[in-house]
Design an enzyme around this catalytic site. Structure first.
Site, PDB file in Angstrom:
ATOM      1  N   LEU A  55       0.817  -1.218   0.000  1.00 30.02           N
ATOM      2  CA  LEU A  55       0.000   0.000   0.000  1.00 30.02           C
ATOM      3  C   LEU A  55       0.853   1.271   0.000  1.00 30.02           C
ATOM      4  O   LEU A  55       0.598   2.218  -0.756  1.00 30.02           O
ATOM      5  CB  LEU A  55      -0.875  -0.046   1.257  1.00 30.02           C
ATOM      6  CG  LEU A  55      -2.013   0.937   1.376  1.00 30.02           C
ATOM      7  CD1 LEU A  55      -2.957   0.808   0.202  1.00 30.02           C
ATOM      8  CD2 LEU A  55      -2.760   0.679   2.685  1.00 30.02           C
ATOM      9  N   GLU A  94       9.135  -5.495  -5.365  1.00 30.03           N
ATOM     10  CA  GLU A  94       8.174  -6.219  -4.524  1.00 30.03           C
ATOM     11  C   GLU A  94       8.540  -7.704  -4.537  1.00 30.03           C
ATOM     12  O   GLU A  94       8.627  -8.323  -5.590  1.00 30.03           O
ATOM     13  CB  GLU A  94       6.749  -5.995  -5.050  1.00 30.03           C
ATOM     14  CG  GLU A  94       5.697  -6.897  -4.440  1.00 30.03           C
ATOM     15  CD  GLU A  94       5.677  -6.904  -2.908  1.00 30.03           C
ATOM     16  OE1 GLU A  94       5.660  -5.827  -2.303  1.00 30.03           O
ATOM     17  OE2 GLU A  94       5.702  -8.018  -2.326  1.00 30.03           O
ATOM     18  N   GLN A 113      -8.066  -3.479   0.504  1.00 28.66           N
ATOM     19  CA  GLN A 113      -6.674  -3.121   0.202  1.00 28.66           C
ATOM     20  C   GLN A 113      -6.215  -3.618  -1.179  1.00 28.66           C
ATOM     21  O   GLN A 113      -5.586  -2.850  -1.913  1.00 28.66           O
ATOM     22  CB  GLN A 113      -5.776  -3.668   1.325  1.00 28.66           C
ATOM     23  CG  GLN A 113      -4.342  -3.219   1.261  1.00 28.66           C
ATOM     24  CD  GLN A 113      -3.603  -3.446   2.584  1.00 28.66           C
ATOM     25  OE1 GLN A 113      -4.217  -3.589   3.629  1.00 28.66           O
ATOM     26  NE2 GLN A 113      -2.296  -3.470   2.538  1.00 28.66           N
ATOM     27  N   TYR A 161     -17.671  -4.786  15.845  1.00 32.41           N
ATOM     28  CA  TYR A 161     -16.893  -5.405  16.930  1.00 32.41           C
ATOM     29  C   TYR A 161     -17.781  -6.433  17.607  1.00 32.41           C
ATOM     30  O   TYR A 161     -18.987  -6.192  17.790  1.00 32.41           O
ATOM     31  CB  TYR A 161     -16.474  -4.352  17.958  1.00 32.41           C
ATOM     32  CG  TYR A 161     -15.309  -3.505  17.490  1.00 32.41           C
ATOM     33  CD1 TYR A 161     -13.997  -3.872  17.775  1.00 32.41           C
ATOM     34  CD2 TYR A 161     -15.515  -2.351  16.757  1.00 32.41           C
ATOM     35  CE1 TYR A 161     -12.923  -3.106  17.338  1.00 32.41           C
ATOM     36  CE2 TYR A 161     -14.447  -1.578  16.310  1.00 32.41           C
ATOM     37  CZ  TYR A 161     -13.156  -1.965  16.606  1.00 32.41           C
ATOM     38  OH  TYR A 161     -12.098  -1.214  16.168  1.00 32.41           O
ATOM     39  N   ASP A 209       4.296   0.647   7.557  1.00 30.45           N
ATOM     40  CA  ASP A 209       4.461  -0.284   8.681  1.00 30.45           C
ATOM     41  C   ASP A 209       5.934  -0.472   9.044  1.00 30.45           C
ATOM     42  O   ASP A 209       6.245  -0.824  10.185  1.00 30.45           O
ATOM     43  CB  ASP A 209       3.845  -1.652   8.345  1.00 30.45           C
ATOM     44  CG  ASP A 209       2.337  -1.677   8.579  1.00 30.45           C
ATOM     45  OD1 ASP A 209       1.745  -0.587   8.759  1.00 30.45           O
ATOM     46  OD2 ASP A 209       1.753  -2.774   8.568  1.00 30.45           O
TER      47      ASP A 209
HETATM   48  C1  LIG Z   1      -6.806  -7.031  10.145  1.00 27.97           C
HETATM   49  C2  LIG Z   1      -6.230  -5.714   9.732  1.00 27.97           C
HETATM   50  C3  LIG Z   1      -7.071  -4.681   9.366  1.00 27.97           C
HETATM   51  C4  LIG Z   1      -6.537  -3.446   8.998  1.00 27.97           C
HETATM   52  N1  LIG Z   1      -7.395  -2.447   8.648  1.00 27.97           N
HETATM   53  C5  LIG Z   1      -6.901  -1.242   8.292  1.00 27.97           C
HETATM   54  C6  LIG Z   1      -7.771  -0.207   7.852  1.00 27.97           C
HETATM   55  O1  LIG Z   1      -8.989  -0.387   7.779  1.00 27.97           O
HETATM   56  N2  LIG Z   1      -7.218   0.988   7.478  1.00 27.97           N
HETATM   57  C7  LIG Z   1      -5.863   1.182   7.505  1.00 27.97           C
HETATM   58  O2  LIG Z   1      -5.412   2.280   7.149  1.00 27.97           O
HETATM   59  N3  LIG Z   1      -5.015   0.218   7.894  1.00 27.97           N
HETATM   60  C8  LIG Z   1      -5.493  -0.991   8.276  1.00 27.97           C
HETATM   61  N4  LIG Z   1      -4.637  -1.998   8.606  1.00 27.97           N
HETATM   62  C9  LIG Z   1      -3.182  -1.751   8.543  1.00 27.97           C
HETATM   63  C10 LIG Z   1      -2.664  -1.818   7.094  1.00 27.97           C
HETATM   64  O3  LIG Z   1      -3.016  -3.044   6.489  1.00 27.97           O
HETATM   65  C11 LIG Z   1      -1.151  -1.638   7.077  1.00 27.97           C
HETATM   66  O4  LIG Z   1      -0.811  -0.515   7.853  1.00 27.97           O
HETATM   67  C12 LIG Z   1      -0.653  -1.447   5.643  1.00 27.97           C
HETATM   68  O5  LIG Z   1      -0.808  -2.631   4.905  1.00 27.97           O
HETATM   69  C13 LIG Z   1       0.825  -1.050   5.643  1.00 27.97           C
HETATM   70  O6  LIG Z   1       1.255  -0.920   4.322  1.00 27.97           O
HETATM   71  P1  LIG Z   1       2.813  -1.053   3.974  1.00 27.97           P
HETATM   72  O7  LIG Z   1       2.900  -0.869   2.501  1.00 27.97           O
HETATM   73  O8  LIG Z   1       3.603  -0.195   4.877  1.00 27.97           O
HETATM   74  O9  LIG Z   1       3.183  -2.545   4.374  1.00 27.97           O
HETATM   75  P2  LIG Z   1       2.690  -3.886   3.676  1.00 27.97           P
HETATM   76  O10 LIG Z   1       1.282  -3.766   3.239  1.00 27.97           O
HETATM   77  O11 LIG Z   1       3.041  -4.981   4.617  1.00 27.97           O
HETATM   78  O12 LIG Z   1       3.586  -3.976   2.375  1.00 27.97           O
HETATM   79  C14 LIG Z   1       4.979  -4.226   2.451  1.00 27.97           C
HETATM   80  C15 LIG Z   1       5.387  -4.885   1.142  1.00 27.97           C
HETATM   81  O13 LIG Z   1       6.805  -5.040   1.129  1.00 27.97           O
HETATM   82  C16 LIG Z   1       7.110  -6.308   0.563  1.00 27.97           C
HETATM   83  N5  LIG Z   1       8.449  -6.700   1.044  1.00 27.97           N
HETATM   84  C17 LIG Z   1       8.807  -7.046   2.301  1.00 27.97           C
HETATM   85  N6  LIG Z   1      10.128  -7.324   2.343  1.00 27.97           N
HETATM   86  C18 LIG Z   1      10.610  -7.148   1.088  1.00 27.97           C
HETATM   87  C19 LIG Z   1      11.911  -7.291   0.494  1.00 27.97           C
HETATM   88  N7  LIG Z   1      12.981  -7.667   1.215  1.00 27.97           N
HETATM   89  N8  LIG Z   1      12.044  -7.036  -0.830  1.00 27.97           N
HETATM   90  C20 LIG Z   1      10.969  -6.634  -1.583  1.00 27.97           C
HETATM   91  N9  LIG Z   1       9.713  -6.508  -1.060  1.00 27.97           N
HETATM   92  C21 LIG Z   1       9.542  -6.748   0.257  1.00 27.97           C
HETATM   93  C22 LIG Z   1       5.997  -7.212   1.074  1.00 27.97           C
HETATM   94  O14 LIG Z   1       5.846  -8.368   0.266  1.00 27.97           O
HETATM   95  C23 LIG Z   1       4.785  -6.284   1.000  1.00 27.97           C
HETATM   96  O15 LIG Z   1       4.110  -6.367  -0.233  1.00 27.97           O
HETATM   97  C24 LIG Z   1      -5.140  -3.247   8.995  1.00 27.97           C
HETATM   98  C25 LIG Z   1      -4.290  -4.294   9.363  1.00 27.97           C
HETATM   99  C26 LIG Z   1      -4.824  -5.509   9.729  1.00 27.97           C
HETATM  100  C27 LIG Z   1      -3.888  -6.610  10.128  1.00 27.97           C
END
Ligand SMILES: Cc1cc2nc3c(=O)[nH]c(=O)nc-3n(C[C@H](O)[C@H](O)[C@H](O)COP(=O)(O)OP(=O)(O)OC[C@H]3O[C@@H](n4cnc5c(N)ncnc54)[C@H](O)[C@@H]3O)c2cc1C
Length: 536
Positions: free
Chosen positions: A17, A37, A117, A220, A311
């Protein structure tokens, strides 16, 4: 590698994301990026779905708000409610948010919505791609090094295991909770840590008879078997149950927060049935995922030419839906700064403000998410862990502040254009057409001057040249833009002879409430401070 070049001004680790948002925002500023990715195809199992007004404003600024909204309407009821029940078919315990968008129209041209997502990632990927970004799936980052002029990544391709080196001027680490880049830099998380080994169960079951016509987006459930939340599709025939707590935490606190121990299909079906409150409900399990509910922020969000976002930078429980939104806001804060530095229009000092602005916001948002977890799911923890008092969602979503004497957050209805706050949304008119101040202040610097402040507009035109052709629009209210409601001056906290300067991310950089004897000199100083550079 077949489908990639081996250099770009900005490299992005992780095409989730936040990585995809960063690629799309950079593309909107004309900056090429290269995203790696690890996965060959993104996971179809949704996590985030609740996206806030400010996030939609950011999407609006890159032209994808309509695509996001129309997809949302296919997947979820608009303007839904967030409630608490004992079981889905049982008794309502609380109306947490009766209508997602009640009272928001005066604050933003956008509305909150739910969208899965994977659907949002598809829209972001297309947007980034159309803007010239390259996204390489099946490419895992295995090593990272930086020197004084750039960053080197070693990539391992999933298809053949071969390694390949790429180089960029900067790297955005958006590689998620287990960020390899953050680990390689030796940057730890700090905070409350993990407090539940949680489980998401994806299932298909006909829940329409229990939902009826109720516009419930998120439910909830708190009962003696489990505590967690349901999120269902629009037809209430499929969705997920997030489980944070099992059984009675007063009897065995450790066992209660280990929700992901028995992952047999029969146990997952049993949990869905317990959440619905129907012992014989036909349920098909479509998948599950384990995750740790955590409240942490990385000690640093920057190391040299590497910036940590999403994250990888902060982990928070999903209560309130702030995790993904906060990561998207990180990417938005960073993209314009990188763009102006790469184009030579800003000094590299501008990049320092990424951490000083975003880290306090992350700490505040993580703690508010934790407070919501305690209030909605684990109230017995309150006395022991003393979470911060809950503040209104609006303060988190629209009211966070950068480098402001007001603190880290304020009610956005009261900030009135204070420097460090998001410039308020007001409807003005341009050539007879309604236009929001949010749209005028998207992606470039904008100076708004009161009706007697045309000297500021002249000064802004000169300043754009003196700062190397900086994209800078300037409007005199009453002359260039009509203000039929008479809201502009009080809304931006200036008099008719004053001016307000808004950054490309929509935050107020500076304002002069009244007339200045030398507007050009005053504006040059303000722009120079904002851009960390000097007029030529
Ligand atoms: C049950 C649940 C419900 C949620 N609901 C919400 C919501 O309603 N609203 C909201 O805002 N947030 C929500 N969240 C939180 C949200 O899903 C995360 O904050 C968000 O996905 C973070 O995005 P990101 O891109 O930082 O990390 P990620 O989505 O984890 O993406 C990281 C990417 O990096 C890739 N990666 C990792 N290591 C490597 C590497 N070495 N080389 C290449 N690629 C790599 C992974 O494969 C992944 O695709 C929820 C979370 C959960 C668990």
């Amino acid at each position: 590698m077949d489908n990639m070049t081996d250099e770009a001004p900005v490299l992005i680790a992780g095409g989730g994301l936040v990585g995809l948002s960063a690629a799309a925002f950079l593309a909107s500023h004309g900056i090429r990026s290269l995203t790696f990715e690890r996965l060959t195809a993104s996971s179809p199992l949704p996590r985030a779905a609740f996206f806030h007004m400010r996030t939609l404003e950011m999407f609006r600024s890159i032209g994808i708000e309509e695509a996001v909204r129309s997809q949302s309407e296919k997947e979820f009821v608009p303007d839904g409610a967030i409630i608490a029940m004992d079981t889905l078919s049982g008794r309502k315990l609380a109306d947490i948010i009766p209508n997602l968008n009640e009272g928001v129209d005066a604050l933003s041209p956008c509305r909150r919505l739910f969208l899965n997502q994977p659907s949002l990632e598809r829209i972001l990927r297309n947007c980034a791609h159309e803007g010239g970004a390259t996204i390489v799936p099946g490419a895992e980052i295995v090593d990272v090094h930086q020197d004084s002029t750039g960053v080197n990544l070693t990539i391992r391709k999933a298809s053949d295991g071969r390694r390949h080196d790429v180089r960029g001027d900067y790297l955005i680490a958006a590689d998620g909770a287990h960020s390899r880049v953050r680990a390689a830099l030796g940057i730890d998380y700090e905070g409350r840590g993990a407090f539940s080994n949680s489980l998401t169960i994806y299932f298909t079951a006909d829940l329409a008879p229990y939902i009826g016509d109720n516009p419930w987006s998120l439910i909830y459930v708190n009962n003696p078997t489990l505590r967690g939340f349901f999120r269902l599709n629009r037809a209430a025939t499929a969705g997920f149950l997030g489980v944070n707590v099992l059984g009675d935490p007063q009897l065995d606190a450790d066992a209660a927060v280990n929700a992901a121990t028995d992952l047999s299909e029969s146990r997952l079906i049993e949990l869905v049935r317990a959440g619905v409150g129907k012992r014989d409900l036909p349920v098909r399990i479509d998948g599950y995922s384990r995750w740790r509910a955590t409240a942490n922020v990385a000690r640093r969000l920057r190391d040299g030419r590497v910036f940590i976002a999403g994250d990888a930078a902060h982990l928070m429980p999903p209560n309130g839906g702030f995790g993904g939104n906060t990561g998207i806001h990180d990417a938005h804060n960073l993209a314009w700064k990188l763009a102006l530095v790469i184009k030579g229009l800003a000094g590299s000092g501008l990049l320092d403000s990424y951490e000083t602005e975003r880290k306090p916001v992350a700490v505040f948002t993580v703690e508010q998410s934790f407070s919501r977890y305690v209030a909605r799911t684990a109230p017995w923890l309150a006395a022991r862990v003393q979470p911060a008092p809950l503040v209104d969602d609006l303060r988190i979503e629209l009211g966070y502040l950068y480098d402001s004497p007001l603190g880290v957050h304020a009610d956005p209805r009261s900030t009135c254009g204070a420097p460090g706050s998001r410039a308020p949304h007001l409807w003005l008119e341009r050539r007879g057409q309604r236009v929001s101040t949010i749209d005028l202040a998207a992606g470039r610097y904008v100076l708004f001057a009161g009706g007697a402040g045309s000297a500021w507009v002249d000064a802004a035109k000169e300043a754009a040249n003196r700062f190397g052709g900086l994209p800078l629009d300037a409007y005199c209210i009453g002359r260039d833009l009509a203000d039929p409601g008479g809201q502009f001056l009080p809304g931006f906290g200036i008099s008719s002879s004053g001016a307000s300067l808004v950054r490309p991310d929509g935050f107020v950089a500076w304002r002069c409430p009244d007339h200045a004897t030398e507007p050009a000199a005053v504006l040059h100083a303000a722009l120079g401070a904002s851009l960390c550079t000097r007029a030529k």
